[in-house]
Design a protein around this motif. Structure first.
Motif, mmCIF file in Angstrom:
data_model
loop_
_atom_site.group_PDB
_atom_site.id
_atom_site.type_symbol
_atom_site.label_atom_id
_atom_site.label_comp_id
_atom_site.label_asym_id
_atom_site.label_seq_id
_atom_site.Cartn_x
_atom_site.Cartn_y
_atom_site.Cartn_z
ATOM 1 N N GLN A 246 0.850 4.063 -3.083
ATOM 2 C CA GLN A 246 0.702 5.512 -2.868
ATOM 3 C C GLN A 246 1.873 6.260 -3.495
ATOM 4 O O GLN A 246 1.701 7.273 -4.162
ATOM 5 N N ILE B 260 0.837 -1.208 0.000
ATOM 6 C CA ILE B 260 0.000 0.000 0.000
ATOM 7 C C ILE B 260 0.872 1.258 0.000
ATOM 8 O O ILE B 260 0.582 2.223 -0.716
ATOM 9 N N GLN B 261 1.982 1.238 0.758
ATOM 10 C CA GLN B 261 2.902 2.388 0.737
ATOM 11 C C GLN B 261 3.466 2.588 -0.671
ATOM 12 O O GLN B 261 3.591 3.707 -1.158
ATOM 13 N N THR C 10 11.236 1.483 -0.636
ATOM 14 C CA THR C 10 10.117 1.474 0.318
ATOM 15 C C THR C 10 10.068 0.116 1.019
ATOM 16 O O THR C 10 9.912 0.034 2.243
ATOM 17 N N GLN D 185 2.085 7.046 -7.510
ATOM 18 C CA GLN D 185 1.375 8.173 -8.140
ATOM 19 C C GLN D 185 2.184 9.464 -8.046
ATOM 20 O O GLN D 185 1.975 10.387 -8.835
#
Ligand SMILES: [Zn+2]
Ligand SMILES: [Zn+2]
Length: 397
Positions: free
Chosen positions: A215, A211-212, A279, A218
């Motif tokens: 995000q 999910i990180q 990440t 984008q």
């Protein structure tokens, strides 16, 4: 609109061919019935036929006079894995396969032009009629090129045409430079360490990390690329886990990226790799990025696009031609032909969908929709354009 009378006369014949192809759709590289029908029709009109380029591709060759100029006209023949919602008489007889992009119509328009050109030979030079397989993701254009398309059949320039829902019937669009985007897809596999959902500290949660990353991606579009460079990134699949009380080992993100320039694709890919890998690392996981470029951008030669727009303006009036139409982020494998030959891609208006016969399915007349149907009004319009393009192109000195 200045249509060729003879083509209008035999429209019904070409229309029934179009509807027969629509009723018998075939997927990429499986266009055996379609290509053999095309080849037989071309032969019946006295056209020299070459089969088997790129698998099921067909090239028809027409020569006339002593002119040394040559032109290539390309139509695609494949259908899509879509269950047709239409119930009219020529709806697909193959469940789950459908001409939802109108390639049946592209084939028909080029056949209409071929019949007329063979009958009247109103040109001096060589016309190569290119019927290609596998436009829908299979890169059939490249396969034909690999099989020597342009070595065997010299083309000074090559042109392609796609029906375009939303443009009125009789309207056309083209543009200098990029017309359709490149198609690229990615898959990011995040590997953590599974654990009990109530004890996340004993594992590394790949869902949280994915999910990180999602995000962060984008931010490439909004913060890293130049604002005036077009690019879109869509995450379209997220797969992880089987049980609500178990943190899984892996999570997989998938999606697509469209751009008009390879340099922008390079930037998106390299930023994607860093964001995903670093990440993941920050959270004690790892990320593996697969990035695949499947179609390059469709880039028109400015001179050939202007030439085609001029021919169109004579035919339907300048008010019905967009010579600098809005490009689309969709992609198209005619791009491969435009990488090796000058030429242009053209949109021909398919109307608003009101042409569809009673029994069409619910939904818009958009490409790839289960209720789509090619508009047969386009047969004489598209065929006339191909003929006029041939006449004018080969008459240049
Ligand atoms: Zn399509
Ligand atoms: Zn298409």
């Amino acid at each position: 609109m200045n249509l060729i009378d003879r083509i209008v006369q035999f429209r019904a014949e070409i229309q029934s061919i179009r509807r027969d192809i629509h009723a018998h759709p075939e997927l990429a590289y499986g266009e055996h019935r379609t290509s053999s029908k095309v080849a037989k029709l071309l032969e019946s009109w006295g056209i020299e036929v070459h089969r088997g380029l790129g698998g099921t591709g067909v090239v028809g060759v027409l020569r006339n006079g002593g002119g040394r100029r040559s032109i290539g006209l390309r139509a695609d023949m494949d259908a899509l894995p879509v269950l047709e919602a239409n119930r009219f008489a020529h709806a697909s007889k193959h469940d789950g396969v459908m001409h939802a992009c109108g390639h049946d119509g592209h084939t028909a328009m080029l056949l209409g032009a071929a019949k007329y050109l063979a009958e009247l030979k109103p040109f001096d030079g060589t016309v190569n009629l290119i019927f290609q397989p596998a436009e829908e993701g299979g890169a059939g254009a490249q396969k034909m090129i690999d099989d020597g398309l342009f070595e065997r059949f010299a083309c000074d320039a090559v042109f392609g045409m796609h029906n375009w829902p939303g443009y009125a019937v009789g309207q056309f669009g083209t543009r200098p430079g990029p017309m359709m985007a490149s198609g690229n897809r990615f898959e990011i596999t995040v590997t953590g360490r599974g654990a009990h959902a109530a004890m996340p500290h004993q594992g590394v949660d790949p869902v949280y990390v994915a999910i990180q990353i999602a995000q962060g991606l984008q931010g490439i579009i909004s913060r890293n690329k130049k604002p005036i460079d077009a690019a879109v990134l869509s995450i379209t699949t997220i797969h992880a886990g089987d049980a609500i009380n178990v943190i899984p080992d892996t999570a997989v993100l998938g999606g697509g990226v469209r751009t008009f320039e390879a340099a922008v694709t390079d930037l998106v890919e390299s930023r994607m790799r860093r964001i995903a890998e670093l990440t993941a690392e920050a959270h004690g996981a790892t990320a593996k990025v697969k990035f695949e470029r499947y179609y390059p951008a469709t880039v028109n030669d400015p001179a050939q696009a202007a030439f085609a727009a001029g021919v169109l303006a004579e035919m339907v009036g300048p008010e019905n031609v967009y010579p600098d139409c809005e490009p689309t982020m969709g992609s198209e494998d005619f791009s491969y032909m435009l990488r090796v030959r000058p030429g242009a891609y053209i949109f021909i208006g398919n109307g608003d969908g009101s042409h569809r016969l009673t029994g069409h399915g619910q939904g818009p007349c958009m490409l790839h929709n289960a209720s789509f149907d090619f508009n047969d009004e386009l047969i004489p319009i598209g065929a006339t354009f191909w003929v006029r393009l041939v006449e004018r192109f080969l008459a240049q000195r």
